[in-house]
Design an enzyme around this catalytic site. Structure first.
Site, mmCIF file in Angstrom:
data_model
loop_
_atom_site.group_PDB
_atom_site.id
_atom_site.type_symbol
_atom_site.label_atom_id
_atom_site.label_comp_id
_atom_site.label_asym_id
_atom_site.label_seq_id
_atom_site.Cartn_x
_atom_site.Cartn_y
_atom_site.Cartn_z
ATOM 1 C CE LYS A 1 -3.929 -2.005 0.124
ATOM 2 N NZ LYS A 1 -5.005 -1.744 -0.824
ATOM 3 C CG ASP B 1 -4.076 -0.803 -3.898
ATOM 4 O OD1 ASP B 1 -4.551 0.215 -4.433
ATOM 5 O OD2 ASP B 1 -4.783 -1.721 -3.430
ATOM 6 C CD GLU C 1 -4.980 -2.748 -6.646
ATOM 7 O OE1 GLU C 1 -4.054 -3.583 -6.808
ATOM 8 O OE2 GLU C 1 -5.907 -2.915 -5.835
ATOM 9 C CD GLU D 1 -9.705 -2.121 -4.400
ATOM 10 O OE1 GLU D 1 -8.639 -2.661 -4.709
ATOM 11 O OE2 GLU D 1 -9.986 -1.788 -3.241
ATOM 12 C CG ASP E 1 -15.067 -6.633 -5.703
ATOM 13 O OD1 ASP E 1 -14.239 -6.213 -4.880
ATOM 14 O OD2 ASP E 1 -16.150 -7.152 -5.355
ATOM 15 C CG HIS F 1 -10.441 -6.216 -4.881
ATOM 16 N ND1 HIS F 1 -11.654 -5.979 -4.272
ATOM 17 C CD2 HIS F 1 -9.495 -5.948 -3.947
ATOM 18 C CE1 HIS F 1 -11.451 -5.557 -3.036
ATOM 19 N NE2 HIS F 1 -10.157 -5.540 -2.807
HETATM 20 C C1 LIG Z 1 -9.979 -1.161 2.369
HETATM 21 C C2 LIG Z 1 -9.468 -2.393 1.701
HETATM 22 O O1 LIG Z 1 -8.724 -3.155 2.599
HETATM 23 C C3 LIG Z 1 -8.612 -2.066 0.473
HETATM 24 O O2 LIG Z 1 -7.399 -1.476 0.885
HETATM 25 C C4 LIG Z 1 -8.363 -3.318 -0.316
HETATM 26 C C5 LIG Z 1 -7.584 -3.128 -1.546
HETATM 27 O O3 LIG Z 1 -7.417 -2.064 -2.083
HETATM 28 C C6 LIG Z 1 -6.999 -4.316 -2.184
HETATM 29 O O4 LIG Z 1 -7.038 -5.385 -1.594
HETATM 30 O O5 LIG Z 1 -6.501 -4.156 -3.283
HETATM 31 MG MG LIG Z 2 -6.756 -2.306 -4.151
#
Ligand SMILES: C[C@H](O)[C@@H](O)CC(=O)C(=O)O
Ligand SMILES: [Mg+2]
Length: 445
Positions: free
Chosen positions: A222, A250, A276, A305, A328, A355
Site C-alpha cells: 500500500k 496500490d 493500482e 475494485e 470484484d 480483487h
Molecule cells: C480497504 C481495503 O482493505 C482495500 O485497501 C483493499 C484493496 O485495495 C486491495 O485489496 O486491493
Molecule cells: Mg486495491
C-alpha cells in the site's frame, strides 16, 4: 436439476473489527472494519438447501446495503428458481431496472452492492442444487446458456452477444486440459497481507519473511499517503523479496492525475509491475493519461475494485486506460455482470487479476477466475488473483492455498456460507463481540 420456489430472504449486518489491528488499511481507508451484508434465501424444495450470498463493505454503511437488500426482496421472494436461472438475463434486468429503485443507482453504489449480495445467493443455491462448485457449474454450461445470463445492454458497441458466443465456443476447445491443470496446480495468487499501510516496518518485515518461507513470489504494498514512507517501505520489501519476485503498488485513489504520475516515477526504481487505483475510480481518461505516462517505465495501471459496472469497464478498455483488469465478485452485479466483463477483457486482450481479500472476496472470486482460465482466457500469462489472509476461518468452506495458488474448491456452491456461530458473534451491533467492544468503548453504534 433446479427446483423450488423462493419462500424467504433474510439479510444480516455482519462486521469484523479489523480496524483494531490496522488490517486492510490503505491511504484512503485508514480504519476499515471488514463487513458484509449477508443474505440467505430459502425455498420450499424438499432438499432444504439454502443459498448464501454477500457483498463486501467497510463497517459503517453496511446497514444501508442491508436496507437496499430488503427493498429488492419483493422481486425475489415467490419466484421459481428454475424460471430465474433459465431466464437469468431477464431476472438480472428486473433487479437492476426496478422503475423506482434504479433512481438510486442505476447499477452502481448501494443498490448494485445489494443486487450482488442477492444474486450471489441465487448462484450459490443453483450450484448447490446441481451438486457442483460454482466454477464447475460455469465450466459445464454451454456457451448459449452462459450468454443467457448476461445483460448486454450498454455494451454491444464493445461486445455483441454473437462475439461473446464465439469467445465461449473457442473456450470449449481443450477445456479439459485446462481444468486438469487447475485441479493439479491451482490458480496463481499474490499476497497483500504483508504491507497494509497501518503496519509498522517491523510487522511488514516479519510478515514478508513468513510469506517468502511459505512460497509467495508476488507481493502488493500500500502506498500513497507519504512519499518518503513509500520509498522506505518499498525498499524494505524489494530488498527482502529480491529482484525477480513481483511487486505491485496500490494507492487506493489517493492522487490527482499528475500527482500520480510524478509520485509513481519516484517509486519506479523498485520495479513495480503495476500501480493500482492511482486516482478516482471514475476517472477513465485520467487513468488513460497515467497509463501513457508510465508505460515507458514498464509500469501498468490496474483498477476495478471500485469500478461499479460493466459500462465503466467497457470504457476503461476502449480508452486503453488499464493494463490489468481487477474484477470484484461483490462490487459488480454478481456472476452475471462479471461474465460480461471477463468476456470484454478477453476481447480486448487484457489480463484479469481479480480483487479479493475483504471478507469472503477470496472465497467467491476464485470461482470466477478459475472459470476464466478454463473457459474464457485460456491463459495464465500476466495473470494472478489477489489473496489476503484474513477472516477465512468464518467460512464453512474456506479457500485452500497451496504453493501460493488457489486450489479449485470442491464443495457444491459459491463458497459463500459463513459459520452460524460467526454470524451470531459478529452481527452488528447485537453480537457478543460488538457488545463487548461497545462496553469497552472501543466501538460505537
Ligand atoms: C480497504 C481495503 O482493505 C482495500 O485497501 C483493499 C484493496 O485495495 C486491495 O485489496 O486491493
Ligand atoms: Mg486495491
Amino acid at each position: 436439476m433446479v427446483k423450488g420456489k423462493i419462500t424467504g430472504l433474510s439479510v444480516k449486518d455482519v462486521r469484523f473489527p479489523t480496524s483494531l489491528g490496522h488490517h486492510g488499511s490503505d491511504a484512503m481507508h485508514t480504519d476499515p472494519d471488514y463487513s458484509a451484508a449477508y443474505v440467505v434465501i430459502e425455498t420450499d424444495a424438499e432438499d432444504a438447501l439454502k443459498g448464501y450470498g454477500l457483498t463486501f463493505t467497510l463497517g459503517k454503511g453496511t446497514e444501508i446495503v442491508v436496507c437496499a437488500v430488503k427493498a429488492l426482496s419483493h422481486l425475489v421472494v415467490g419466484r421459481n428458481l428454475e424460471d430465474i436461472v433459465t431466464n437469468f438475463r431477464d431476472f438480472y434486468r428486473q433487479l437492476t431496472s426496478d422503475g423506482q429503485l434504479r433512481w438510486i443507482g442505476p447499477e452502481k453504489g448501494v443498490v448494485q452492492l445489494a443486487t450482488s449480495a442477492v444474486l450471489n445467493a441465487v448462484w450459490d443455491l443453483w450450484a448447490k442444487q446441481e451438486g457442483k462448485p460454482l466454477w464447475k457449474l460455469l465450466v459445464d454450461m454451454t456457451p448459449e446458456q452462459l450468454v443467457c445470463c448476461i445483460d448486454f445492454r450498454y455494451i454491444t458497441d464493445a461486445l455483441t452477444e454473437a462475439q461473446a458466443l464465439e469467445i465461449l465456443r473457442n473456450g470449449k476447445q481443450r477445456q479439459e486440459t485446462r481444468e486438469e491443470h487447475m485441479l493439479k496446480n491451482g490458480y496463481p495468487a499474490y499476497t497483500t497481507s504483508c504491507a497494509w499501510l497501518g503496519y509498522s516496518d517491523k510487522q511488514l518485515q516479519k510478515l514478508c519473511a513468513e510469506a517468502l518461507k511459505e512460497g509467495w513470489t508476488r507481493f502488493k504494498v500500500k502506498v500513497g499517503a507519504d512519499l518518503q514512507d513509500d520509498i522506505r517501505r518499498c525498499k524494505l520489501i524489494r530488498d527482502m523479496i529480491g529482484p525477480d519476485n513481483k511487486l505491485m503498488l496500490d494507492a487506493n485513489q489517493r492522487w490527482d492525475v499528475n500527482e500520480a504520475i510524478s509520485w509513481v516515477k519516484e517509486l519506479a526504481l523498485f520495479k513495480p509491475l503495476w500501480i493500482e487505483e492511482p486516482t478516482s475510480p471514475d476517472d477513465i481518461l485520467g487513468h488513460g493519461t497515467i497509463s501513457k505516462a508510465l508505460a515507458p517505465l514498464g509500469i501498468g495501471v490496474a483498477t476495478g475494485e471500485q469500478c461499479h459496472n460493466r459500462v465503466m469497464f467497457k470504457q476503461f478498455l476502449q480508452a486503453h486506460a488499464l493494463q490489468y483488469l481487477q474484477i470484484d465478485s461483490c462490487r459488480l452485479g454478481s456472476v452475471n455482470e462479471n461474465l460480461s466483463v471477463l468476456l470484454m477483457a478477453r476481447k480486448f486482450n487484457i489480463p484479469v487479476c481479480p480483487h479479493a481479500g475483504g471478507v469472503g472476496l477470496c472465497e467467491l472470486v476464485q470461482h470466477l477466475i478459475i472459470f476464466d482460465y478454463i473457459s474464457v482466457s485460456g491463459s495464465l500469462e500476466n495473470r494472478m488473483c489477489e489473496y489476503v489472509d484474513h477472516l477465512h476461518e468464518h467460512f464453512k468452506h474456506p479457500v485452500t492455498i497451496r504453493n501460493a495458488a488457489y486450489m479449485p474448491p470442491t464443495d457444491p456452491g459459491y463458497s459463500t456460507e459463513m459459520k452460524e456461530e460467526s454470524v451470531l458473534l459478529y452481527q452488528f451491533p447485537s453480537g457478543a463481540i460488538w457488545q463487548q467492544l461497545i462496553h469497552e468503548k472501543k466501538a460505537e453504534i
